[in-house]
Write a protein that holds these residues in place. Structure first.
Motif, PDB file in Angstrom:
ATOM      1  N   GLY A   7       1.052  -1.288  -0.007  1.00 30.03           N
ATOM      2  CA  GLY A   7       0.475   0.136   0.137  1.00 30.03           C
ATOM      3  C   GLY A   7       0.653   1.564   0.271  1.00 30.03           C
ATOM      4  N   SER A  12      -2.558   7.947   4.121  1.00 30.37           N
ATOM      5  CA  SER A  12      -3.738   6.767   3.338  1.00 30.37           C
ATOM      6  C   SER A  12      -3.480   5.870   3.939  1.00 30.37           C
ATOM      7  CB  SER A  12      -4.038   7.565   2.525  1.00 30.37           C
ATOM      8  OG  SER A  12      -3.114   6.797   1.787  1.00 30.37           O
ATOM      9  N   TRP A  13      -2.515   4.955   3.669  1.00 33.77           N
ATOM     10  CA  TRP A  13      -2.620   3.706   4.041  1.00 33.77           C
ATOM     11  C   TRP A  13      -2.014   3.682   5.723  1.00 33.77           C
ATOM     12  CZ3 TRP A  13      -3.506  -0.179   1.782  1.00 33.77           C
ATOM     13  CH2 TRP A  13      -2.459  -2.253   1.762  1.00 33.77           C
ATOM     14  N   LEU A  16      -5.444   3.372   6.954  1.00 33.02           N
ATOM     15  CA  LEU A  16      -6.219   2.255   6.552  1.00 33.02           C
ATOM     16  C   LEU A  16      -5.786   1.386   7.036  1.00 33.02           C
ATOM     17  CD1 LEU A  16      -8.269   1.144   4.496  1.00 33.02           C
ATOM     18  CD2 LEU A  16      -6.666   0.686   2.752  1.00 33.02           C
ATOM     19  N   MET A  19      -7.426   0.734  11.132  1.00 37.28           N
ATOM     20  CA  MET A  19      -8.889   0.538  10.493  1.00 37.28           C
ATOM     21  C   MET A  19      -9.226  -0.830  11.088  1.00 37.28           C
ATOM     22  SD  MET A  19     -10.367   3.776   8.046  1.00 37.28           S
ATOM     23  CE  MET A  19     -11.772   2.690   8.672  1.00 37.28           C
ATOM     24  N   LEU A  85     -12.692  -1.527   2.669  1.00 38.27           N
ATOM     25  CA  LEU A  85     -11.614  -1.337   3.445  1.00 38.27           C
ATOM     26  C   LEU A  85     -10.713  -2.198   3.882  1.00 38.27           C
ATOM     27  CD1 LEU A  85     -12.298   1.893   5.091  1.00 38.27           C
ATOM     28  CD2 LEU A  85     -11.254   1.620   3.184  1.00 38.27           C
ATOM     29  N   ARG A  88      -9.739  -4.436   0.667  1.00 40.43           N
ATOM     30  CA  ARG A  88      -8.633  -3.529   0.030  1.00 40.43           C
ATOM     31  C   ARG A  88      -7.422  -3.454   1.521  1.00 40.43           C
ATOM     32  NH1 ARG A  88      -8.551   0.819  -3.605  1.00 40.43           N
ATOM     33  NH2 ARG A  88     -10.692   0.328  -3.965  1.00 40.43           N
ATOM     34  N   TRP A  89      -7.597  -3.788   1.863  1.00 45.64           N
ATOM     35  CA  TRP A  89      -5.571  -4.122   2.874  1.00 45.64           C
ATOM     36  C   TRP A  89      -5.311  -5.222   2.863  1.00 45.64           C
ATOM     37  CZ3 TRP A  89      -4.743  -6.690   6.822  1.00 45.64           C
ATOM     38  CH2 TRP A  89      -3.489  -6.511   7.668  1.00 45.64           C
ATOM     39  N   LEU A  95      -6.020   3.219  -1.547  1.00 41.80           N
ATOM     40  CA  LEU A  95      -6.791   3.969  -1.747  1.00 41.80           C
ATOM     41  C   LEU A  95      -7.061   4.557  -3.162  1.00 41.80           C
ATOM     42  CD1 LEU A  95      -7.490   5.558   1.081  1.00 41.80           C
ATOM     43  CD2 LEU A  95      -8.541   3.349   0.769  1.00 41.80           C
TER      44      LEU A  95
END
Length: 473
Positions: A7, A12-13, A16, A19, A85, A88-89, A95
């Protein structure tokens, strides 16, 4: 071959990743998979020049998500990876990175992934990790099979005239190639051509296990029962004879690949044929399998137990005292035949209770000593314990069908069924490995004291009297 980019190091990564909680199953599985071996196996299937492709690691991670959460549609999978999310992670997509197109799966799955045996390598990695973690005891094993419906309509039957078409679907071509390259049958009764063949998926077999009957495959599983680790998987058409052949294949392959040779193997009565019991015994394993008995199928005549076998003379003696000497053997089916003289049967006063033919014949398995050994094992407490442990195979089937969406196959052909079964077994092992270490131990309630027992008895007696008088008045 495209490179899988993590990522990144941007804010932003990092946000992510923050989270996704530490106890999330995808975070725990992410630390268990190593796709470097898959990349080495795929190296020869990509060109050295041209535009870089989508990284194969990304497609494998998406396939793991699809099987873990029961997503059977590849279009929906791409949408979920785009919006979710956590997905995606796990796929290591930033993102701002787009999700792959759904047609990319078909191109890779039917080409380089299938040629390189990617899902087989992935499954073997999970088995090796379970062995390294000490989850495989090498003592008790279980074999079982479960029916899975094929992606084929029960209304579309194939005839011989359809084989002459100039263009045939991929599953039909693969089935014809497998039929041409199939080795000769080495054991068992010779099997004929199936009566019902699906036009869309000819490798599947017609089965009446459902209410209406469907084409399907059998999900064959070999597990280490104490830990519940799936050791091997085999896909076969939905035929009972194919299930037994798959059991042989899994036991031999597990020994070759992992050195897995358990002390005991448990299965149901469908695997209780003399040939399979002899195979398990020759493999160095004690078969805890109920013997398949057909002596009760006599149509009112004398069963085989009514005939006494004399081992020294190699003959049977009927209830009337006449001898049944050895007459021949069917080595392929594994049976020895003993029959009486027609003159003795013609003059016998018990002929009506014995046979409707000219003379009585008795079949004797060439592995009868193994059958006697297993009959003795069936009376031991260890055999009953193996039968209880064998129920762990049902958990694999229940999770695959109830949680992973494996009630109906998405791919066609025997290779497609094998890929789906391998992926489902790999997910089962990964979930087993991803269990949290600090899981609470199962505790039993202490036995109640005598005062508590008396109090419970008074309560139950009062409820009974209340319901009794209520029915009277």
């Amino acid at each position: 071959m495209g490179e899988q980019q993590r990522g990144g190091k941007g804010a932003s990564w990092r946000a992510l990743g923050a989270m996704i909680p530490a106890y999330h199953v995808l975070r725990r599985i992410d630390g268990l998979i190593d796709l470097g071996e898959l990349r080495d196996a795929l190296a020869s299937h990509y060109s050295r020049r041209g535009r870089p492709s989508i990284a194969p690691e990304l497609l494998v991670r998406m396939a793991l998500i699809a099987r873990l959460y029961g997503i059977t549609s590849e279009r929906r999978l791409c949408e979920e990876v785009r919006f979710n999310l956590a997905y995606r992670w796990f796929c290591q997509l930033p993102l701002d990175a787009p999700a792959p197109h759904h047609s990319t799966f078909s191109k890779n799955r039917h080409g380089r992934f299938r040629d390189a045996g990617i899902f087989s390598i992935l499954f073997e990695q999970t088995v090796q990790r379970c062995a390294d973690a000490g989850l495989i005891a090498h003592k008790d094993a279980g074999i079982d099979a479960s029916f899975v419906a094929a992606d084929a309509s029960w209304q579309r039957m194939m005839r011989d005239a359809h084989m002459a078409a100039p263009r045939l679907p991929r599953p039909v071509c693969e089935w014809l190639a497998d039929q041409a390259n199939a080795p000769p049958q080495e054991y068992g009764v010779r099997r004929g051509k199936p009566a019902e063949v699906s036009r869309t998926d000819p490798a599947s077999a017609w089965s009446a296990r459902t209410a209406r009957g469907r084409f399907g495959y059998v999900f064959n599983v070999l597990i280490d029962t104490p830990g519940g680790v799936t050791i091997d998987v085999e896909a076969s058409p939905a035929r009972f004879a194919a299930e037994v052949d798959a059991g042989r294949t899994m036991l031999a392959r597990a020994d070759d690949r992992f050195g897995y040779r358990p002390k005991r193997v448990a299965a149901d009565t469908a695997y209780g044929s003399a040939a399979f019991l002899a195979f398990v015994t020759d493999h160095g394993t004690i078969p805890h399998i109920p013997v398949l008995e057909r002596s009760e199928q006599t149509k009112g005549k004398f069963p085989r137990e009514a005939f006494r076998y004399e081992r020294e003379q190699d003959r049977y003696v009927c209830p009337a005292g006449k001898t049944l000497p050895f007459r021949g053997a069917d080595r392929r089916a594994g049976f020895l035949r003993y029959s009486a003289s027609p003159a003795d049967c013609r003059a016998c006063h018990l002929k009506r209770k014995c046979t409707a033919g000219s003379n009585r014949s008795v079949t004797h398995s060439e592995h009868e000593d193994v059958r006697e050994l297993v009959r003795g094992e069936m009376q031991t407490p260890l055999f009953k314990q193996s039968m209880r442990l064998r129920r762990g195979v049902e958990r694999v089937f229940a999770d695959a069908k109830g949680k992973r969406g494996l009630t109906r196959l998405h791919l066609r052909g025997l290779r497609g069924a094998e890929e789906e079964f391998l992926l489902g077994a790999a997910i089962a092992n990964l979930v087993l490995l991803a269990r949290p270490d600090a899981r609470p131990a199962r505790t039993r309630r202490p036995p109640p004291v005598p005062e508590r027992i008396d109090h419970m008895a008074r309560i139950s007696r009062g409820r009974f009297e209340q319901s009794y008088y209520a029915t009277i008045f």
